[in-house]
Write a protein that holds these residues in place. Structure first.
Motif, mmCIF file in Angstrom:
data_model
loop_
_atom_site.group_PDB
_atom_site.id
_atom_site.type_symbol
_atom_site.label_atom_id
_atom_site.label_comp_id
_atom_site.label_asym_id
_atom_site.label_seq_id
_atom_site.Cartn_x
_atom_site.Cartn_y
_atom_site.Cartn_z
ATOM 1 N N TYR A 1 -11.384 1.951 -7.697
ATOM 2 C CA TYR A 1 -9.983 2.351 -7.783
ATOM 3 C C TYR A 1 -9.554 2.558 -9.231
ATOM 4 C CZ TYR A 1 -8.669 1.657 -2.871
ATOM 5 O OH TYR A 1 -8.531 1.772 -1.516
ATOM 6 N N ARG B 1 0.811 -1.214 0.000
ATOM 7 C CA ARG B 1 0.000 0.000 0.000
ATOM 8 C C ARG B 1 0.846 1.268 0.000
ATOM 9 N NH1 ARG B 1 -3.350 -1.014 -2.648
ATOM 10 N NH2 ARG B 1 -4.516 0.838 -2.019
ATOM 11 N N ASP C 1 -3.850 -0.149 -8.475
ATOM 12 C CA ASP C 1 -4.820 -0.270 -7.390
ATOM 13 C C ASP C 1 -5.941 -1.229 -7.752
ATOM 14 O OD1 ASP C 1 -4.409 0.796 -4.918
ATOM 15 O OD2 ASP C 1 -5.069 2.814 -5.420
ATOM 16 N N THR D 1 2.294 1.744 -3.437
ATOM 17 C CA THR D 1 1.236 2.181 -4.347
ATOM 18 C C THR D 1 0.951 3.668 -4.183
ATOM 19 O OG1 THR D 1 0.221 -0.017 -4.309
ATOM 20 C CG2 THR D 1 -1.162 1.814 -5.028
ATOM 21 N N SER E 1 -9.560 6.927 -3.121
ATOM 22 C CA SER E 1 -8.393 6.747 -3.989
ATOM 23 C C SER E 1 -7.826 8.024 -4.606
ATOM 24 C CB SER E 1 -8.730 5.737 -5.097
ATOM 25 O OG SER E 1 -7.636 5.547 -5.955
#
Length: 486
Positions: free
Chosen positions: A392, A33, A65, A36, A268
């Motif tokens: 996402y 995460r 994602d 990302t 997001s």
């Protein structure tokens, strides 16, 4: 230390090797995460190098994602039928390969396939199995364990954001991706920590065991290619799948799934557009990266403190409500963002949004476990994270299209804010309706004469005068004149 060898039936140890599982999940969230989130720091570099607009460039973050969440059920299947260790190690190799190949990209499409699809698939094999393992090792201190484990996302963002910016300045975006590829290989080490544990409730029901045992005995007497062999395989497979995914028919889980779609749409875009938005209002590159670091470090505090607070006796039964509260406040933060156009105003925003982002992320597995139970937690989390995939995928490009069309971030941020608020309101309304139904079942509606109830049994009539006003709540039955109870 509690023994948790493979095949042993036990209760969650709430400690022992469980803390190593928490450490492993902590590292997994950093490598998945946090990495990302830090891809958004490459946003301006990709846009400049490939001469593309906001919407086209945003697809990179969207795809990684989306694939991470879309393939989350695949991660659950691998961990359930092979092992969590194998799944995470394989995921680490795939994610690292995607980042390394992405450093040689010659177009955005190349990045879509490598940094997006391949790295996202690797993250999917790691993320949900590691989180589910924490739920197997903890019961009484589950929220705290998840808080510590999920804080890896915030700590990773806090550390990696300035480091990635430094790597880009020193080695260009290609060198930075290459170094991140080597860093993500640490997922293989995390996988080695995930020692399996078998809980008492993990076993199939006696009926399912009896069917499989009976057919297995017949199977041994049959040829490998007989019809009986195929029937046995199909029956056992159906039993396994029914046990793993029976939660899909639960109304509570369906409502949670719908709310997750709106929540995921809203959460997001900020991690893609916070840095570009800060640059657009006159904040420097280093200060914009610093905002991401603040977001990350406050995310840590939200993970740990909110997990600890909701494990307290006074809030233990209200973790569901705390989750709604956190999601709704993040939505309100979004609505205020277009009015914040300087660094002194964006810093408090990053603190507030980061705290409640960490808070609700910690409680997603807890709320899911409350609905489906520990046995189906891995599969349920796979579905929950799978539902993050489409939002996402589409939310950053939609936000980019709104920015390109309107020339402002206002519409994009407002849409995200209202989406998260709706997610919170939907869950709250569903819980309220459920409580009202329980109240009606517990206290049914009274008839016109609450003191007298009449009913018939054949040709004999009975009447009962209920003494509802008595403190002990007991009722006194009076026989109808002429009725012989014998």
């Amino acid at each position: 230390m509690a023994k948790v060898n493979r095949g042993q039936s036990t209760a969650p140890p709430d400690g022992g090797w469980g803390w190593m599982i928490v450490a492993g999940c902590f590292l997994v969230t950093i490598c998945t995460r946090a990495v990302t989130r830090c891809i958004s720091i490459f946003f301006v570099e990709f846009q400049t190098h490939f001469a593309q607009d906001y919407a086209q460039t945003a697809w990179i973050h969207s795809i990684v994602d989306c694939v991470t969440m879309l393939c989350a059920p695949l991660g659950s299947v691998v961990s359930n039928h092979l092992s969590c260790q194998v799944g995470i190690m394989l995921g680490g190799l795939l994610a690292s390969t995607g980042l390394i190949l992405g450093s040689f990209a010659t177009s955005l499409k190349h990045l879509y396939l490598t940094l997006g699809v391949l790295t996202g698939l690797g993250f999917a094999l790691c993320y949900s199995p590691a989180i589910a393992m924490v739920g197997k090792y903890f019961s009484r201190r589950k929220a705290l364990a998840y808080g510590i484990a999920m804080s890896g996302s915030g700590i990773g963002t806090f550390i990696l954001a300035p480091v990635v910016q430094f790597l880009i300045e020193q080695f260009s975006w290609r060198g930075a991706l290459l170094i991140l590829g080597g860093f993500v290989l640490h997922l293989c080490v995390c996988g080695a920590l995930m020692r399996p544990i078998t809980l008492k409730e993990d076993h199939t029901t006696p009926e399912q065991n009896h069917i499989c045992r009976t057919q297995k005995q017949d199977f041994k007497q049959a040829s490998p290619y007989s019809t009986l062999t195929k029937e046995w395989v199909q029956t056992c497979l159906c039993c396994s799948l029914q046990q793993e995914y029976n939660f899909l028919l639960m109304s509570d889980f369906v409502v949670l799934a719908i709310s997750v779609l709106f929540m995921a749409y809203g959460c997001s875009p900020l991690f893609v557009y916070l840095v570009p938005y800060a640059l657009s209002v006159g904040v420097s590159h280093q200060q914009a990266a610093f905002l991401m670091s603040i977001l990350g470090v406050i995310d840590i505090i939200g993970n740990i403190t909110f997990g600890w607070l909701t494990d307290r006796r006074c809030l233990k039964n209200y973790q569901y409500v705390c989750y709604l509260f956190a999601v709704g406040l993040d939505g309100l933060c979004y609505l205020c963002l277009p009015m914040l156009q300087s660094l002194p105003l964006l810093v408090p925003f990053s603190c507030t949004f980061g705290y409640f982002d960490g808070a609700y992320v910690t409680l997603i597995p807890v709320v899911t476990a409350e609905i489906v139970g520990t046995t189906s937690l891995s599969s349920a989390l796979g579905v929950v994270y799978f539902l993050h995939a489409v939002p996402y995928l589409v939310s950053p490009p939609i936000a980019g299209w709104l920015v390109d069309t309107t020339g402002s971030y206002t519409a994009a941020f407002l849409l995200c804010g209202f989406s998260m608020i709706f997610s919170s309101v939907l869950l709250g309304f569903a819980r309220l309706v459920k409580k009202m139904k329980k109240t009606q079942l517990r206290f049914p509606a009274k008839e016109s004469d609450p003191k007298l109830q009449l009913w018939a049994n054949g040709s004999v009539a009975y009447s009962v005068a209920s003494e509802l006003d008595q403190k002990d709540g007991e009722s006194v039955a009076m026989a109808v004149p002429g009725y012989n109870p014998t």
